[in-house]
Design an enzyme around this catalytic site. Structure first.
Site, PDB file in Angstrom:
ATOM      1  N   GLU A 200      27.281  15.385 -29.711  1.00 15.45           N
ATOM      2  CA  GLU A 200      26.727  16.583 -29.076  1.00 15.45           C
ATOM      3  C   GLU A 200      27.787  17.664 -28.893  1.00 15.45           C
ATOM      4  O   GLU A 200      28.021  18.168 -27.787  1.00 15.45           O
ATOM      5  CB  GLU A 200      26.039  16.225 -27.757  1.00 15.45           C
ATOM      6  CG  GLU A 200      24.817  15.346 -27.969  1.00 15.45           C
ATOM      7  CD  GLU A 200      23.978  15.130 -26.713  1.00 15.45           C
ATOM      8  OE1 GLU A 200      24.355  15.614 -25.625  1.00 15.45           O
ATOM      9  OE2 GLU A 200      22.916  14.478 -26.826  1.00 15.45           O
ATOM     10  N   GLU A 323      19.978   9.388 -31.233  1.00 16.04           N
ATOM     11  CA  GLU A 323      19.495   9.318 -29.852  1.00 16.04           C
ATOM     12  C   GLU A 323      18.041   9.760 -29.848  1.00 16.04           C
ATOM     13  O   GLU A 323      17.730  10.890 -30.243  1.00 16.04           O
ATOM     14  CB  GLU A 323      20.328  10.208 -28.908  1.00 16.04           C
ATOM     15  CG  GLU A 323      21.720   9.675 -28.629  1.00 16.04           C
ATOM     16  CD  GLU A 323      22.454  10.447 -27.534  1.00 16.04           C
ATOM     17  OE1 GLU A 323      21.776  10.984 -26.612  1.00 16.04           O
ATOM     18  OE2 GLU A 323      23.694  10.516 -27.597  1.00 16.04           O
TER      19      GLU A 323
END
Length: 519
Positions: A200, A323
């Site tokens: 991220e 994810e």
């Protein structure tokens, strides 16, 4: 009492009532399985999991220490290890997540008594004592038969640090890192293939722009040497947040294909980030909104794949959804930073729907990781001291593992919609595969919580004579397996499917997940 609650019945009694057609309106769905077009392999890595230093995922979940009274082997819980073996976990991602970009792997090797502590600033502000580190994780993967997927620290780490980690775990020759590994008790290298280059990067991994991160990726990837003679490093770039198509465009444009094996994508089925709602005390309106967010995965995979196709028409680079899952408010009385939530039939349907999407896009989606394995978000296992519970999501993942490394059978499907207010989702989701022995698996989900689906699927190009199956469902959407009722929801035999010539006919109960075996 919630307005959607039905009278409480056991799953078996509820299923019997539904199959008898009592008080349930039915809808029709039709489809065709195209056996002659079956060419693409469903990569087993689609069924991967995720273990972050978050809440009690690691400590109390996987790891209790070798002095614990809970049965363990070198600190790893024996019951958890056996459950994950049955699940056939193909690969496991660690140590994060956001935690990965604050984690310095050298703090987690060597004498446990001498390891430094850090503060887990992302998740609860607790002290991390680094007692579970690289050796523990890689040994865990060996025990459960999973390939390790290590997430490297780009946010607060260095190129040298990641380069050293690759050498430490993969180099069998003589070097400072391999010598240190041997001193710490491991002579043979682990040969880790899968590596995340940051996590991220658009957010907790550094708040970077796509253009800046692409350059950082190229720098880090350059110094990740391929020591193995058996497998090439599989480097995965920190990918987009849900619908950020620009991020994927920049990565595919600015990173040469020969430096890139996978591009990540993260998407959670969240109704509202400011008001996620209860994991168990939800209404049908909230259920429908969650299903809409889950179905969005179809759109995201399609759009991100289209961008990747433009730069990589041969589909060499994998889309890695590392994810995904449901995200709700934490359970009352628990640490908000620990993300502990219960797991209901809603989560089972969400998992079945999502896995069908991944299967049907197996040409590009070749790896994924449910968030997370134990005690965090849409976990497959919950623990409380010595107690352990297998969640509805666990059972779906176990039922679906028949698709791992099988050949995808393309399907065309016409489904009625499940509509509630502004939310519309196809009621029926299906994927199918054929394994090396010729056995066919068909997985189906019924998103509609009220209506039975009557499904007719033409078997085009193959003659099948027998059908059997299992189903996961319950009387209420809000039902879950508690520590005092661990087997409330579990797969049972499904008798609602039959073969009639070249037609497979299925009577699929409301809010259910079914996997059929045909031969």
């Amino acid at each position: 009492m919630l307005p959607f609650k039905k009278p409480i019945r056991t799953a078996v009694a509820f299923l019997a009532a539904v199959m008898a057609g009592k008080g349930v309106a039915a809808q029709d769905a039709t489809g065709t399985l195209h056996f002659k077009d079956a060419q693409i392999t469903i990569n087993k890595n689609i069924y991967g999991h995720f273990a972050e230093h978050l809440g009690t995922c690691i400590y109390g979940g996987f790891f209790v220490g070798d002095t614990s009274r809970i049965p363990n082997t070198e600190g790893l819980r024996n019951d958890v290890v056996e459950a994950l073996k049955k699940l056939k976990v193909p690969q496991l991602r660690w140590p994060g997540g956001c935690f990965a970009d604050t984690y310095h792997w050298k703090d987690g090797v060597g004498d446990r008594k001498k390891r430094p502590t850090i503060v887990n600033t992302w998740w609860g502000g607790v002290t991390e004592d680094n007692s579970f580190g690289t050796h523990d994780f890689l040994n865990l993967c060996e025990r459960i038969g999973a390939s390790p997927y290590l997430a490297g620290n780009v946010g607060s780490g260095s190129v040298q640090e990641l380069s050293d980690w690759v050498q430490y775990v993969n180099f069998d020759g003589t070097s400072p890192m391999s010598k240190w590994r041997e001193e710490n008790g491991r002579k043979q290298a682990w040969d880790v293939q899968y590596w995340g280059v940051g996590n991220e990067a658009w957010g907790c991994g550094g708040n970077m722009t796509a253009e800046y991160y692409a350059n950082e990726y190229r720098k880090y990837a350059t110094f990740m040497n391929n020591y193995s003679k058996k497998s090439r490093l599989f480097r995965i770039a920190s990918g987009a947040n849900s619908g950020d198509l620009h991020w994927t465009e920049v990565l595919m444009r600015d990173i040469p294909n020969h430096m890139l094996e996978g591009v990540a994508l993260h998407h959670y089925s969240v109704i509202d980030w400011d008001k996620k709602g209860s994991a168990t005390g939800f209404t049908e309106v909230q259920y429908a909104a969650t299903m809409r967010q889950a179905w969005k995965m179809e759109e995201l995979v399609t759009k991100h794949s289209a961008i990747m196709d433009k730069y990589d028409p041969k589909k060499r680079v994998a889309l890695v959804v590392d994810e995904w899952g449901g995200w709700y408010d934490v359970e009352p009385g628990t640490n908000p930073g620990f993300l502990f939530q219960q797991n209901t039939i809603r989560d089972a349907v969400l998992a079945g729907l999502t896995l069908n999407i991944f299967n049907n896009h197996a040409d590009r989606v070749r790896m994924a990781n449910l968030a997370q394995a134990i005690n965090v978000l849409q976990a497959v296992i919950l623990t409380n001291g010595a107690k352990m519970v297998l969640t509805p999501t666990y059972h779906v993942m176990e039922m679906y593992n028949v698709h791992q490394d099988a050949t995808l059978i393309p399907i065309t499907l016409k489904s009625p919609d499940y509509i509630l207010g502004k939310d519309t989702v196809p009621a029926v989701s299906v994927s199918a595969s054929k394994n090396a022995a010729g056995k066919v698996a068909v997985s189906l989900t019924n998103v509609d919580p009220k209506k039975t689906q009557l499904i007719s699927i033409k078997l085009e190009g193959m003659s099948l004579k027998q059908v059997s199956g299992r189903i996961l469902t319950s009387a209420n959407l809000q039902d879950y397996n508690g520590f005092d009722t661990p087997d409330k929801i579990r797969p049972v035999v499904f008798n609602g499917a039959q073969l009639k010539g070249d037609q497979l006919e299925v009577k699929l109960p409301p809010a259910s997940v079914v996997v059929l075996s045909l031969q």
